[in-house]
Design a protein around this motif. Structure first.
Motif, PDB file in Angstrom:
ATOM      1  N   GLU A  81       2.439  -4.127  16.938  1.00 43.34           N
ATOM      2  CA  GLU A  81       3.735  -4.491  16.352  1.00 43.34           C
ATOM      3  C   GLU A  81       3.700  -4.349  14.833  1.00 43.34           C
ATOM      4  OE1 GLU A  81       7.551  -5.559  15.712  1.00 43.34           O
ATOM      5  OE2 GLU A  81       6.588  -5.025  17.612  1.00 43.34           O
ATOM      6  N   GLU A  82       2.607  -4.765  14.214  1.00 40.31           N
ATOM      7  CA  GLU A  82       2.476  -4.628  12.758  1.00 40.31           C
ATOM      8  C   GLU A  82       2.442  -3.160  12.344  1.00 40.31           C
ATOM      9  OE1 GLU A  82       0.015  -8.694  11.565  1.00 40.31           O
ATOM     10  OE2 GLU A  82      -1.075  -6.946  12.351  1.00 40.31           O
ATOM     11  N   ARG A  83       1.759  -2.338  13.104  1.00 44.95           N
ATOM     12  CA  ARG A  83       1.722  -0.906  12.806  1.00 44.95           C
ATOM     13  C   ARG A  83       3.115  -0.296  12.880  1.00 44.95           C
ATOM     14  NH1 ARG A  83      -3.645   2.083  14.558  1.00 44.95           N
ATOM     15  NH2 ARG A  83      -5.164   0.411  14.374  1.00 44.95           N
ATOM     16  N   LYS A  84       3.877  -0.737  13.823  1.00 47.92           N
ATOM     17  CA  LYS A  84       5.227  -0.210  13.981  1.00 47.92           C
ATOM     18  C   LYS A  84       6.100  -0.594  12.788  1.00 47.92           C
ATOM     19  CE  LYS A  84       9.153  -0.195  17.197  1.00 47.92           C
ATOM     20  NZ  LYS A  84       9.663  -0.713  18.499  1.00 47.92           N
ATOM     21  N   ILE A  88       2.793  -2.297   3.179  1.00 48.90           N
ATOM     22  CA  ILE A  88       3.207  -2.124   1.793  1.00 48.90           C
ATOM     23  C   ILE A  88       2.048  -2.523   0.891  1.00 48.90           C
ATOM     24  CG2 ILE A  88       4.210  -4.451   1.595  1.00 48.90           C
ATOM     25  CD1 ILE A  88       6.389  -3.154  -0.205  1.00 48.90           C
ATOM     26  N   ALA A  89       1.914  -1.840  -0.225  1.00 50.70           N
ATOM     27  CA  ALA A  89       0.850  -2.149  -1.187  1.00 50.70           C
ATOM     28  C   ALA A  89       1.383  -1.942  -2.596  1.00 50.70           C
ATOM     29  CB  ALA A  89      -0.370  -1.264  -0.953  1.00 50.70           C
ATOM     30  N   MET A  90       0.739  -2.600  -3.547  1.00 51.07           N
ATOM     31  CA  MET A  90       1.039  -2.320  -4.946  1.00 51.07           C
ATOM     32  C   MET A  90      -0.218  -1.722  -5.562  1.00 51.07           C
ATOM     33  SD  MET A  90      -0.777  -5.172  -5.304  1.00 51.07           S
ATOM     34  CE  MET A  90      -1.609  -6.261  -6.481  1.00 51.07           C
ATOM     35  N   SER A  91      -0.026  -0.696  -6.371  1.00 53.67           N
ATOM     36  CA  SER A  91      -1.175  -0.021  -6.949  1.00 53.67           C
ATOM     37  C   SER A  91      -0.694   0.936  -8.024  1.00 53.67           C
ATOM     38  CB  SER A  91      -1.947   0.755  -5.880  1.00 53.67           C
ATOM     39  OG  SER A  91      -2.918   1.601  -6.459  1.00 53.67           O
ATOM     40  N   ALA A  92      -1.589   1.195  -8.989  1.00 58.39           N
ATOM     41  CA  ALA A  92      -1.294   2.205 -10.008  1.00 58.39           C
ATOM     42  C   ALA A  92      -2.025   3.507  -9.738  1.00 58.39           C
ATOM     43  CB  ALA A  92      -1.670   1.670 -11.388  1.00 58.39           C
ATOM     44  N   GLY A  93      -2.724   3.616  -8.603  1.00 56.43           N
ATOM     45  CA  GLY A  93      -3.453   4.861  -8.410  1.00 56.43           C
ATOM     46  C   GLY A  93      -4.265   4.951  -7.136  1.00 56.43           C
ATOM     47  N   ASN A  94      -5.552   4.579  -7.191  1.00 57.10           N
ATOM     48  CA  ASN A  94      -6.487   4.862  -6.105  1.00 57.10           C
ATOM     49  C   ASN A  94      -6.159   4.120  -4.812  1.00 57.10           C
ATOM     50  OD1 ASN A  94      -7.873   6.599  -7.764  1.00 57.10           O
ATOM     51  ND2 ASN A  94      -9.476   5.139  -8.287  1.00 57.10           N
ATOM     52  N   HIS A  95      -5.834   2.833  -4.913  1.00 59.37           N
ATOM     53  CA  HIS A  95      -5.492   2.066  -3.719  1.00 59.37           C
ATOM     54  C   HIS A  95      -4.239   2.631  -3.071  1.00 59.37           C
ATOM     55  CE1 HIS A  95      -5.263  -1.369  -1.030  1.00 59.37           C
ATOM     56  NE2 HIS A  95      -4.075  -1.706  -1.495  1.00 59.37           N
ATOM     57  N   ALA A  96      -3.277   3.016  -3.889  1.00 56.84           N
ATOM     58  CA  ALA A  96      -2.037   3.595  -3.376  1.00 56.84           C
ATOM     59  C   ALA A  96      -2.320   4.836  -2.539  1.00 56.84           C
ATOM     60  CB  ALA A  96      -1.110   3.954  -4.540  1.00 56.84           C
ATOM     61  N   GLN A  97      -3.135   5.728  -3.084  1.00 57.40           N
ATOM     62  CA  GLN A  97      -3.417   6.980  -2.393  1.00 57.40           C
ATOM     63  C   GLN A  97      -4.219   6.746  -1.119  1.00 57.40           C
ATOM     64  OE1 GLN A  97      -4.290  10.411  -5.212  1.00 57.40           O
ATOM     65  NE2 GLN A  97      -4.380   8.696  -6.644  1.00 57.40           N
ATOM     66  N   ALA A  98      -5.156   5.801  -1.166  1.00 57.95           N
ATOM     67  CA  ALA A  98      -5.976   5.525   0.013  1.00 57.95           C
ATOM     68  C   ALA A  98      -5.133   4.952   1.146  1.00 57.95           C
ATOM     69  CB  ALA A  98      -7.104   4.560  -0.351  1.00 57.95           C
ATOM     70  N   VAL A  99      -4.279   3.987   0.825  1.00 50.90           N
ATOM     71  CA  VAL A  99      -3.436   3.382   1.860  1.00 50.90           C
ATOM     72  C   VAL A  99      -2.473   4.421   2.424  1.00 50.90           C
ATOM     73  CG1 VAL A  99      -1.617   1.677   2.293  1.00 50.90           C
ATOM     74  CG2 VAL A  99      -3.627   1.038   0.946  1.00 50.90           C
ATOM     75  N   ALA A 100      -1.842   5.191   1.546  1.00 52.70           N
ATOM     76  CA  ALA A 100      -0.874   6.189   1.998  1.00 52.70           C
ATOM     77  C   ALA A 100      -1.539   7.250   2.870  1.00 52.70           C
ATOM     78  CB  ALA A 100      -0.202   6.844   0.792  1.00 52.70           C
ATOM     79  N   TYR A 101      -2.699   7.723   2.453  1.00 49.52           N
ATOM     80  CA  TYR A 101      -3.410   8.784   3.180  1.00 49.52           C
ATOM     81  C   TYR A 101      -3.780   8.351   4.591  1.00 49.52           C
ATOM     82  CZ  TYR A 101      -7.211  12.088   4.252  1.00 49.52           C
ATOM     83  OH  TYR A 101      -8.019  13.019   4.844  1.00 49.52           O
ATOM     84  N   HIS A 102      -4.385   7.177   4.717  1.00 45.88           N
ATOM     85  CA  HIS A 102      -4.850   6.751   6.031  1.00 45.88           C
ATOM     86  C   HIS A 102      -3.726   6.162   6.878  1.00 45.88           C
ATOM     87  CE1 HIS A 102      -9.072   7.719   5.712  1.00 45.88           C
ATOM     88  NE2 HIS A 102      -9.034   7.308   4.459  1.00 45.88           N
ATOM     89  N   ALA A 103      -2.693   5.605   6.234  1.00 45.68           N
ATOM     90  CA  ALA A 103      -1.544   5.136   7.010  1.00 45.68           C
ATOM     91  C   ALA A 103      -0.868   6.318   7.700  1.00 45.68           C
ATOM     92  CB  ALA A 103      -0.559   4.411   6.095  1.00 45.68           C
ATOM     93  N   ARG A 104      -0.707   7.412   6.989  1.00 46.80           N
ATOM     94  CA  ARG A 104      -0.113   8.599   7.616  1.00 46.80           C
ATOM     95  C   ARG A 104      -0.996   9.102   8.756  1.00 46.80           C
ATOM     96  NH1 ARG A 104       0.701  14.173   4.319  1.00 46.80           N
ATOM     97  NH2 ARG A 104      -1.581  14.029   4.345  1.00 46.80           N
ATOM     98  N   ARG A 105      -2.304   9.118   8.529  1.00 43.42           N
ATOM     99  CA  ARG A 105      -3.228   9.608   9.553  1.00 43.42           C
ATOM    100  C   ARG A 105      -3.162   8.758  10.812  1.00 43.42           C
ATOM    101  NH1 ARG A 105      -8.107   8.457  11.076  1.00 43.42           N
ATOM    102  NH2 ARG A 105      -8.373   6.856   9.476  1.00 43.42           N
ATOM    103  N   LEU A 106      -2.920   7.446  10.633  1.00 43.62           N
ATOM    104  CA  LEU A 106      -2.880   6.518  11.764  1.00 43.62           C
ATOM    105  C   LEU A 106      -1.469   6.312  12.300  1.00 43.62           C
ATOM    106  CD1 LEU A 106      -5.400   3.872  10.364  1.00 43.62           C
ATOM    107  CD2 LEU A 106      -5.814   5.482  12.240  1.00 43.62           C
ATOM    108  N   GLY A 107      -0.484   7.024  11.723  1.00 42.32           N
ATOM    109  CA  GLY A 107       0.885   6.914  12.203  1.00 42.32           C
ATOM    110  C   GLY A 107       1.570   5.622  11.803  1.00 42.32           C
ATOM    111  N   ILE A 108       1.200   5.063  10.665  1.00 41.50           N
ATOM    112  CA  ILE A 108       1.765   3.792  10.190  1.00 41.50           C
ATOM    113  C   ILE A 108       2.658   4.071   8.980  1.00 41.50           C
ATOM    114  CG2 ILE A 108       1.233   1.513   9.249  1.00 41.50           C
ATOM    115  CD1 ILE A 108      -1.521   1.735  10.598  1.00 41.50           C
ATOM    116  N   PRO A 109       3.930   3.660   8.998  1.00 40.27           N
ATOM    117  CA  PRO A 109       4.785   3.848   7.821  1.00 40.27           C
ATOM    118  C   PRO A 109       4.230   3.052   6.631  1.00 40.27           C
ATOM    119  CG  PRO A 109       6.080   3.230   9.757  1.00 40.27           C
ATOM    120  CD  PRO A 109       4.644   3.018  10.115  1.00 40.27           C
TER     121      PRO A 109
END
Length: 425
Positions: A81-84, A88-109
């Motif tokens: 349910e949480e994945r669906k 959300i994250a706050m970041s100025a750089g590295n954390h943002a890219q890491a969350v976005a990259y793996h969220a897309r890979r795992l099918g998580i908005p």
């Protein structure tokens, strides 16, 4: 700063947000999803520092930093349910890219809130990984407030960059890998921002090798843990090359771990951070952002603390702008007097510039730039000033060139980064 070592690590471990078992579980979770980066011996950095240096290349991760470990650890812990609903994250750089990259890979908005002044390339990189990017606020703290508001309004899972047990455990997997590859390390040197990386590493490393020393490093402009642990009130803020660890408020979950398990925190000034970035590029042939190079900067700041030891350096990120890297490397050449500028003021006569150029060539200097000036009011009407920038082998070679020009009667005046020097060579 040397921390209070009176608390026994073994007795305190159960009181922390994570244990070695959490880190080991995280290691199993991220296996195959995050690169197991190499721990590489560095003879050149060892020669530079007087220690036996081994570099953990987290800059080789797909998004260029260690942040992927914590991101995957956290994202894999979500319910269906949480994945669906999404994260959300706050970041100025590295954390943002890491969350976005793996969220897309795992099918998580994913939604990332970034400060309005974030470099465009970082915002675009984050968008390229499929995240919804919202630019809000002048500081990361304003972005964090906005992210929490959106999380509440849209029922999104907030992925904190460091104040989260799953994230901390994920970062701690670095220590497991380092000690598998080099079990006899005496020290691990870790950059400190909010504390998620060093707390995870400290818990894991101390459980595996109790006698190992964990050394933390902060940018001198952002001594947040120094203030929190030593009850000091050093000023915090300013432009730093190590923006990845430029954190004003420490993580509350990492804080007790750092207080108990980290033996020392070293504050490093900006020139040493620049020198460390340059050393990674020239000696290790690898890219390090300012935060990623902070550990090496600490070794350069206090070499006596590391001399003769087997030291593991965590190169935690390599996301540095090419223009900034070029600037850092040129500035280091200037600091070493391998690039030098000087002015010759003399009578204007045919062939002068050619003779000066030939003389410099004969002395083994490479001319980088020449500026001819005849109209300056401080130059005689029949005179000329020539500003020349040269490249040399080292400081002694530069002095040799200046002495030779002075002996020729040209009286070169050094131009430093601020103005024309009063010194004539």
């Amino acid at each position: 700063m040397i921390l209070d070592g009176s608390i026994k690590a073994e007795a305190a471990l159960a009181d922390y947000a994570i244990t070695i078992d959490d880190v080991r579980r995280a290691a199993e979770i991220i296996k195959g999803q995050v690169l197991r980066t190499p721990l590489v011996p560095s003879p050149r950095l060892s020669q530079l520092t007087g220690a036996s240096v081994f570099v953990k290349h987290e800059n080789m991760q797909p998004t260029g930093s260690f942040k992927e470990r914590g991101a995957v650890s956290k994202l894999e812990s979500l319910t269906a349910e949480e994945r669906k609903r999404g994260v959300i994250a706050m970041s100025a750089g590295n954390h943002a890219q890491a969350v976005a990259y793996h969220a897309r890979r795992l099918g998580i908005p994913s939604t990332i809130v970034m400060p309005e002044n974030v470099p465009l390339v970082k915002a675009e990189n984050t968008r390229s990984y499929g995240a919804r990017v919202i630019l809000f606020g002048e500081t990361l703290y304003e972005s964090a407030d906005r992210a929490r508001q959106i999380a509440a309004d849209e029922q999104l899972v907030f992925v904190h960059p460091y104040d989260d047990p799953k994230v901390m455990a994920g970062q701690g997997t670095i220590a497991i890998e380092m000690l598998e590859d080099q079990p006899d390390l005496d020290q691990i040197v870790v950059p400190i921002g909010g504390g998620g990386l060093i707390s995870g590493i400290a818990v894991a490393a101390k459980a595996i090798r109790p006698g190992i020393e964990i050394v933390g490093v902060e940018a001198a402009l952002y001594p947040s843990f120094q203030n929190a642990i030593a009850h000091e009130d050093r000023p915090i803020g300013g432009a730093t090359l190590a923006e990845g660890i430029a954190v004003k408020a420490v993580g509350q979950l990492p804080l007790p771990i750092v207080r108990d398990l980290v033996s020392e925190i070293i504050l490093v000034e900006e020139p040493l951070i620049e020198r460390a970035v340059n050393a990674y590029a020239t000696f290790q042939r690898t890219m390090a952002e300012g935060a990623g190079a902070a550990g090496l900067a600490a070794m350069l700041a206090q070499p006596e603390h590391f001399k003769g030891k087997r030291v593991g350096l965590v190169l935690c990120g390599g996301n540095i702008d090419a223009r900034i890297l070029a600037s850092v490397m040129v500035r280091e050449l200037e600091r070493d007097d391998r690039i030098a500028s000087f002015r010759i003021t003399t009578n204007d006569r045919p062939g002068l510039l050619g003779r000066v150029a030939s003389r410099l060539g004969g002395l083994g200097a490479n001319i980088l730039e020449v500026s001819h000036g005849r109209l300056f009011l401080d130059v005689p009407a029949k005179g000329v000033s020539i500003d020349i920038t040269i490249e040399t082998r080292d400081r002694e070679h530069t002095l040799e060139v200046f002495r030779a020009l002075a002996a020729d009667g040209l009286a070169p005046q050094r131009i430093d980064s601020r103005c024309l020097s009063e010194t004539a060579y």
